[in-house]
Write a protein that holds these residues in place. Structure first.
Motif, PDB file in Angstrom:
ATOM      1  N   GLU A 114      -6.002  13.960   6.150  1.00 34.77           N
ATOM      2  CA  GLU A 114      -6.149  12.604   5.668  1.00 34.77           C
ATOM      3  C   GLU A 114      -4.828  11.956   5.938  1.00 34.77           C
ATOM      4  O   GLU A 114      -4.865  10.754   6.501  1.00 34.77           O
ATOM      5  CB  GLU A 114      -6.618  12.326   4.294  1.00 34.77           C
ATOM      6  CG  GLU A 114      -8.256  12.751   3.763  1.00 34.77           C
ATOM      7  CD  GLU A 114      -8.312  12.946   2.418  1.00 34.77           C
ATOM      8  OE1 GLU A 114      -7.695  12.393   1.526  1.00 34.77           O
ATOM      9  OE2 GLU A 114      -9.338  13.838   2.040  1.00 34.77           O
ATOM     10  N   SER A 115      -3.761  12.324   5.722  1.00 37.45           N
ATOM     11  CA  SER A 115      -2.442  11.882   5.836  1.00 37.45           C
ATOM     12  C   SER A 115      -2.250  11.435   7.320  1.00 37.45           C
ATOM     13  O   SER A 115      -1.809  10.539   7.815  1.00 37.45           O
ATOM     14  CB  SER A 115      -1.409  12.662   5.588  1.00 37.45           C
ATOM     15  OG  SER A 115      -0.086  12.306   5.676  1.00 37.45           O
ATOM     16  N   PRO A 124      -8.115   4.195   5.136  1.00 41.90           N
ATOM     17  CA  PRO A 124      -8.468   5.080   3.933  1.00 41.90           C
ATOM     18  C   PRO A 124      -9.459   4.692   3.136  1.00 41.90           C
ATOM     19  O   PRO A 124      -9.600   4.120   1.943  1.00 41.90           O
ATOM     20  CB  PRO A 124      -7.106   4.782   2.996  1.00 41.90           C
ATOM     21  CG  PRO A 124      -6.700   3.274   3.158  1.00 41.90           C
ATOM     22  CD  PRO A 124      -7.263   2.992   4.412  1.00 41.90           C
ATOM     23  N   THR A 125     -10.822   5.036   3.587  1.00 42.25           N
ATOM     24  CA  THR A 125     -12.115   4.776   2.930  1.00 42.25           C
ATOM     25  C   THR A 125     -12.607   5.948   2.585  1.00 42.25           C
ATOM     26  O   THR A 125     -12.366   7.327   3.016  1.00 42.25           O
ATOM     27  CB  THR A 125     -12.949   4.248   3.818  1.00 42.25           C
ATOM     28  OG1 THR A 125     -13.430   5.195   5.119  1.00 42.25           O
ATOM     29  CG2 THR A 125     -12.417   2.901   4.613  1.00 42.25           C
ATOM     30  N   PHE A 171       0.982  -1.152   0.170  1.00 45.62           N
ATOM     31  CA  PHE A 171       0.025   0.061   0.152  1.00 45.62           C
ATOM     32  C   PHE A 171       0.777   1.414   0.080  1.00 45.62           C
ATOM     33  O   PHE A 171       1.668   1.489   1.034  1.00 45.62           O
ATOM     34  CB  PHE A 171      -0.864  -0.050   1.357  1.00 45.62           C
ATOM     35  CG  PHE A 171      -1.601   1.372   1.480  1.00 45.62           C
ATOM     36  CD1 PHE A 171      -2.864   1.643   0.397  1.00 45.62           C
ATOM     37  CD2 PHE A 171      -1.377   2.171   2.374  1.00 45.62           C
ATOM     38  CE1 PHE A 171      -3.484   2.816   0.393  1.00 45.62           C
ATOM     39  CE2 PHE A 171      -2.024   3.522   2.707  1.00 45.62           C
ATOM     40  CZ  PHE A 171      -3.311   3.630   1.545  1.00 45.62           C
ATOM     41  N   ASP A 172       0.880   2.301  -1.154  1.00 52.40           N
ATOM     42  CA  ASP A 172       1.430   3.264  -0.933  1.00 52.40           C
ATOM     43  C   ASP A 172       0.444   4.433  -0.962  1.00 52.40           C
ATOM     44  O   ASP A 172      -0.399   4.735  -1.524  1.00 52.40           O
ATOM     45  CB  ASP A 172       1.958   3.431  -2.390  1.00 52.40           C
ATOM     46  CG  ASP A 172       2.946   4.782  -2.589  1.00 52.40           C
ATOM     47  OD1 ASP A 172       3.098   5.630  -1.552  1.00 52.40           O
ATOM     48  OD2 ASP A 172       3.854   4.912  -3.485  1.00 52.40           O
ATOM     49  N   LEU A 173       0.682   5.115   0.401  1.00 49.59           N
ATOM     50  CA  LEU A 173      -0.052   6.368   0.849  1.00 49.59           C
ATOM     51  C   LEU A 173      -0.142   7.189  -0.207  1.00 49.59           C
ATOM     52  O   LEU A 173      -1.423   7.949  -0.589  1.00 49.59           O
ATOM     53  CB  LEU A 173       0.449   6.607   2.181  1.00 49.59           C
ATOM     54  CG  LEU A 173      -0.677   7.751   2.853  1.00 49.59           C
ATOM     55  CD1 LEU A 173      -1.951   7.271   3.232  1.00 49.59           C
ATOM     56  CD2 LEU A 173       0.132   8.350   3.963  1.00 49.59           C
ATOM     57  N   THR A 227      -0.559  13.681  -4.147  1.00 49.76           N
ATOM     58  CA  THR A 227       0.274  13.020  -4.948  1.00 49.76           C
ATOM     59  C   THR A 227      -0.210  11.611  -5.851  1.00 49.76           C
ATOM     60  O   THR A 227       0.450  11.083  -6.190  1.00 49.76           O
ATOM     61  CB  THR A 227       1.539  12.218  -4.031  1.00 49.76           C
ATOM     62  OG1 THR A 227       0.903  11.736  -2.725  1.00 49.76           O
ATOM     63  CG2 THR A 227       2.396  13.555  -3.518  1.00 49.76           C
ATOM     64  N   ALA A 228      -1.344  11.724  -5.804  1.00 47.68           N
ATOM     65  CA  ALA A 228      -2.173  10.425  -6.243  1.00 47.68           C
ATOM     66  C   ALA A 228      -2.084  10.414  -7.888  1.00 47.68           C
ATOM     67  O   ALA A 228      -1.931   9.207  -8.459  1.00 47.68           O
ATOM     68  CB  ALA A 228      -3.677  10.468  -5.934  1.00 47.68           C
TER      69      ALA A 228
END
Length: 454
Positions: A336-337, A347-348, A19-21, A28-29
């Motif tokens: 969120e971070s 992370p929903t 999983f990459d935050l 950064t998505a």
């Protein structure tokens, strides 16, 4: 659970290396932007509520100081913007995707957070509050001009229109990341240029009424000296793009052969040319036309041609819909971070929407409680915009780049630092005095829905 990557269940994502935050967070998505994304994101970020208050700031400063401050602000903020773009990936193989990450590199891991995060959050939250107020004022202007003296609307105040504007942000906050708001941001950039052009062209067409326009200092709310100080904050508020510049640059791909700073700087230059095209004519023509009787929002001083002024106000509303999101997105990213990394929430979508709707509701509530446009501009502009825009980039440059003492770079940066600190100290005094004046007076700006007489 819906919204969680298929390989993640409950709290297992914390230990799950797959999983990459960064792939989930809004900033950064996605890294597939280019120079024109930079251009319109920067235009959307910079040209906002501040441009409409520039003629009013000019009326508090006067011709000489007003022109000097206007030009100096444009030059200094372009210089500090360039510094931040250069520092985004100044170390090989590392990118500072967020303002506080660069601050940590300069000031240290803990001190950098303590210095940057509160200031950046205050900037972004204050912008969102002011944009709520401006959106409500613009909707009210449309209503007043369209309805006129219809007594059925006299119970509608600016607070009602702020609530109407805020309702749209609950929907737009569902867009998941920075690149997903690109279309909204592009439309917002076009709108900002459009309403700025309408504002100065309509003012130019109206022309200054012979013998009835005064340009001397005039007490507006508290006293002439305090009005002068508050105007400095209003000018500073007009340049806020630095607080999201690293986040914008984070969406651009980067390789050793083609680093992100090249397209980012190209877009920033285009944006600043557009900023000059918007700011200078609005400030100078608006002040020349209305003098020291200009309203806090230049569009409130214009009533003819009615259809064009209505269109301009609607353009402001459309622009602020996107601009609000440009400033809110880094706040969403930060919260969120923390919720995921520190407090171990999954992370929903439920988490994402709860955070965002709470933020929109909070900024809406403050805007409804304090709908005083120029007072908010001047207080926030001096207190939090001056540090993050005028002198913190210079301090970080001196620490990280280490220019030779008394070199040109060293001297320019110290000049900006001293100027920015002075601005941070004196500008909020005028803004706070104006805010206290409005609260004690207990009046809302243009509280009745009646068309100004002409």
């Amino acid at each position: 659970m819906k919204g969680i990557p298929h390989h993640i269940h409950n709290q297992d994502f914390v230990e799950d290396q797959s999983f990459d935050l960064d792939d989930w967070l809004p900033i950064t998505a996605s890294r597939n932007a280019n120079w024109y994304y930079s251009a319109f994101h920067n235009v959307t970020a910079i040209v906002g509520a501040g441009v409409l208050g520039l003629p009013y700031a000019m009326s508090e400063l006067g011709w000489g100081p007003g022109v000097v401050v206007l030009i100096l602000s444009w030059v200094i903020t372009l210089y500090t913007l360039w510094q931040m773009i250069e520092m985004h990936e100044m170390f090989e193989g590392q990118r500072f995707d967020r303002y506080h990450e660069l601050g940590q590199a300069a000031f240290g891991k803990k001190l950098g957070l303590y210095i940057i995060v509160p200031l950046q959050l205050l900037v972004e939250i204050s912008v969102c509050i002011v944009y709520m107020v401006t959106g409500g004022k613009s909707l009210k202007n449309v209503h007043d001009l369209a309805v006129g003296d219809d007594d059925s609307c006299t119970n509608m105040t600016i607070r009602h229109f702020i609530l109407i504007f805020a309702s749209s942000q609950f929907l737009l906050s569902l867009l998941k990341n920075f690149n997903s708001i690109s279309g909204v941001s592009l439309v917002a950039a076009v709108m900002s240029v459009s309403y700025s052009t309408i504002a100065w062209v309509a003012s130019l067409r109206k022309g200054a009424a012979t013998g009835s326009v005064e340009y001397g200092y005039k007490k507006k709310t508290t006293s002439v000296p305090l009005d002068f100080l508050s105007a400095l904050g209003e000018m500073a508020f007009a340049y806020a793009g630095h607080n999201v510049v690293l986040e914008i640059q984070a969406t651009i791909p980067s390789t050793p052969e083609n680093p992100s700073k090249r397209p980012m700087w190209k877009g920033a230059v285009v944006a600043y040319i557009i900023v000059a095209f918007c700011y200078f004519p609005v400030a100078l023509v608006g002040f020349r036309t209305f003098g020291n009787n200009v309203q806090e929002n230049i569009l409130e001083s214009l009533t003819k041609p009615k259809a064009l002024v209505i269109v301009a106000n609607m353009f402001v509303v459309i622009h602020l819909l996107g601009s609000y999101q440009v400033y809110a997105m880094p706040v969403f990213d930060m919260i969120e971070s923390v919720m995921i990394k520190k407090w171990h929430f999954s992370p929903t979508r439920v988490l994402r929407y709860t955070i965002r709707w709470t933020f929109v509701a909070a900024t809406m509530g403050i805007a409804v409680g304090l709908p005083y446009y120029s007072a908010l501009l001047s207080f926030f502009g001096g207190f939090v915009f001056a540090p993050t825009t005028y002198f913190i980039p210079c301090i970080m440059w001196l620490i990280l780049k280490k220019p030779k003492r008394f070199s040109l770079s060293w001297c320019i940066n110290w000049f900006c630092i001293i100027l920015g600190i002075v601005l941070m100290i004196i500008a909020p005094i005028g803004g706070l005095a104006k805010l206290i004046f409005h609260i004690r007076k207990g009046s809302l700006p243009n509280s009745k829905c009646k068309l100004p007489k002409h």
